[in-house]
Design an enzyme around this catalytic site. Sequence first.
Site, PDB file in Angstrom:
ATOM      1  N   GLU A 134      38.291  30.759  31.042  1.00  0.00           N
ATOM      2  CA  GLU A 134      37.540  31.667  30.181  1.00  0.00           C
ATOM      3  C   GLU A 134      36.283  31.025  29.605  1.00  0.00           C
ATOM      4  O   GLU A 134      36.087  30.945  28.396  1.00  0.00           O
ATOM      5  CB  GLU A 134      38.453  32.221  29.077  1.00  0.00           C
ATOM      6  CG  GLU A 134      39.626  33.005  29.665  1.00  0.00           C
ATOM      7  CD  GLU A 134      40.629  33.485  28.630  1.00  0.00           C
ATOM      8  OE1 GLU A 134      40.408  33.256  27.422  1.00  0.00           O
ATOM      9  OE2 GLU A 134      41.642  34.087  29.031  1.00  0.00           O
ATOM     10  N   ASN A 175      39.136  30.064  36.022  1.00  0.00           N
ATOM     11  CA  ASN A 175      39.882  31.304  35.800  1.00  0.00           C
ATOM     12  C   ASN A 175      39.223  32.092  34.663  1.00  0.00           C
ATOM     13  O   ASN A 175      38.771  31.509  33.681  1.00  0.00           O
ATOM     14  CB  ASN A 175      41.329  30.934  35.425  1.00  0.00           C
ATOM     15  CG  ASN A 175      42.254  32.128  35.348  1.00  0.00           C
ATOM     16  OD1 ASN A 175      42.396  32.876  36.309  1.00  0.00           O
ATOM     17  ND2 ASN A 175      42.915  32.299  34.210  1.00  0.00           N
ATOM     18  N   HIS A 211      43.803  41.755  33.696  1.00  0.00           N
ATOM     19  CA  HIS A 211      44.491  42.456  32.618  1.00  0.00           C
ATOM     20  C   HIS A 211      43.845  43.843  32.536  1.00  0.00           C
ATOM     21  O   HIS A 211      42.772  44.011  31.953  1.00  0.00           O
ATOM     22  CB  HIS A 211      44.356  41.704  31.291  1.00  0.00           C
ATOM     23  CG  HIS A 211      44.992  40.344  31.306  1.00  0.00           C
ATOM     24  ND1 HIS A 211      46.361  40.188  31.451  1.00  0.00           N
ATOM     25  CD2 HIS A 211      44.468  39.099  31.204  1.00  0.00           C
ATOM     26  CE1 HIS A 211      46.642  38.882  31.418  1.00  0.00           C
ATOM     27  NE2 HIS A 211      45.518  38.214  31.283  1.00  0.00           N
ATOM     28  N   GLU A 240      46.713  36.804  36.665  1.00  0.00           N
ATOM     29  CA  GLU A 240      47.400  37.230  35.437  1.00  0.00           C
ATOM     30  C   GLU A 240      47.523  38.757  35.390  1.00  0.00           C
ATOM     31  O   GLU A 240      47.146  39.387  34.412  1.00  0.00           O
ATOM     32  CB  GLU A 240      46.661  36.714  34.192  1.00  0.00           C
ATOM     33  CG  GLU A 240      46.462  35.215  34.164  1.00  0.00           C
ATOM     34  CD  GLU A 240      45.790  34.717  32.878  1.00  0.00           C
ATOM     35  OE1 GLU A 240      45.814  35.446  31.857  1.00  0.00           O
ATOM     36  OE2 GLU A 240      45.256  33.595  32.897  1.00  0.00           O
ATOM     37  N   ASP A 242      48.506  42.335  34.789  1.00  0.00           N
ATOM     38  CA  ASP A 242      49.329  43.348  34.110  1.00  0.00           C
ATOM     39  C   ASP A 242      48.456  44.580  33.902  1.00  0.00           C
ATOM     40  O   ASP A 242      47.223  44.485  33.880  1.00  0.00           O
ATOM     41  CB  ASP A 242      49.948  42.847  32.793  1.00  0.00           C
ATOM     42  CG  ASP A 242      48.947  42.244  31.817  1.00  0.00           C
ATOM     43  OD1 ASP A 242      47.792  42.723  31.761  1.00  0.00           O
ATOM     44  OD2 ASP A 242      49.312  41.294  31.099  1.00  0.00           O
TER      45      ASP A 242
END
Length: 440
Positions: A134, A175, A211, A240, A242
């Site tokens: 990030e 990432n 996300h 990641e 979801d």
Amino acid sequence: MGQAAEPSLREVAEPTGRFIGTAVNDGLLSNGTYSGIVGTEFDSVTAENAMKWEAVEPQRGQFNWAGGDRLVQFAQQNDQLVYGHTLVWHSQMPGWLQNGSFSAAELRTIMTDHVTTQVARYKGRVQRWDVVNEAFNEDGSFRQSKFYQQLGSSYIADAFRAARAADPNAKLFINDYNTELDNAKSDGLYRLVGDLLAQGVPIDGVGFQNHLIVGQVNGPAIRQNLQRFADLGLEVAVTELDIRMQMPADSSKLQQQARDYRAVADACLAVSRCSGITVWGVSDRDSWVPDVFEGQGAACPWDENYRPKPAYDALRDAFVAAGGGDPGDPGDPDPPTGDCSAVFTVSNRWATGSVVSVTIRTGQALNGWNVRFGLPAGVSLANGWNGSFSQSGGTVTVTNAAYNGTVPAGGTISFGFQTSGGAAQDGTRVSLGGRECAAG
């Protein structure tokens, strides 16, 4: 006779050459239901929090490996890859680092020492690392983290170099979130990655968190952006995943969520350099989403009672569709042939059998490989060497042996086998990681 159990996610992912992973909550590994799902369904695990800086080095120079060691041991017991998360990040830093005052030289040393110590600890046992996490703002500028404010963007290259020195065989990733589409933030990431490659910085891949929100998922655009980064010669991964919804959940939302999970999986599976998908958590019971996004939740493939949701079925169906047919079938979208070339040679044949040698040259570095090809009707695999062999119908799957799974970019994979019941055919097409190789 009872009905046969449906294959697990990891079983249907394996023929595609991709991993399917999940983030693991260290505190839940003692829960038999939870650990049973993690061990059975996934072939890759990511530490949700146990490998972050505040957990690993709570006091300067004093390391706590308990959580990370538990995850690595669990992975070894369940024949799983480990995705290390994360080495350098602006968040979840220990107080001594977050609030400490250091010169630029001292901060750089603190960072590289931490990276070196953690990567060396798990050398050979963690296959991929999120080295930097990030690093960008939404407009594509660098995030004003403690590291950036004092060291500038050079901290990123230094972190990667330290990680490579500590474990030359681990794959090193940057990432981020909100980068799954072509936008200002992903453009900033793309520029950085290009600069790192031009400088010879050892970066192997880019992780895209994903996300997402139910009903707002653009699968073709995700695929296109993954391909943009893959075309730099890098591995890409969904790290990641979801997909959250406004609560309460209902049947309509769950069905849309399933379509959205399928869209993301299809996007990865259509890009030959997309190495796998990690879902961020198993169950809605344990998800981070409700604590961060008020009124939203139900983002995971299992519900609060650890029952698989339509999203789980959609993931499984995506892998089945990608691995269930001839990779060269015209219905398979855009099967790439540039990443590998294969020579399939029948070196000896007789009425009831043959001996075959296969050599594959790969355009990308591999840490573990999976090869598939077909045999004529009635022809069976008798034995093989330099790999692990299995046959289902007319399809043979070969995976690497313990000693030949690591292959550099431009390197070769070689194995051989003997058939019975008839001979194989010269020039048989071969797929590597679910994608057809060019005839070599």
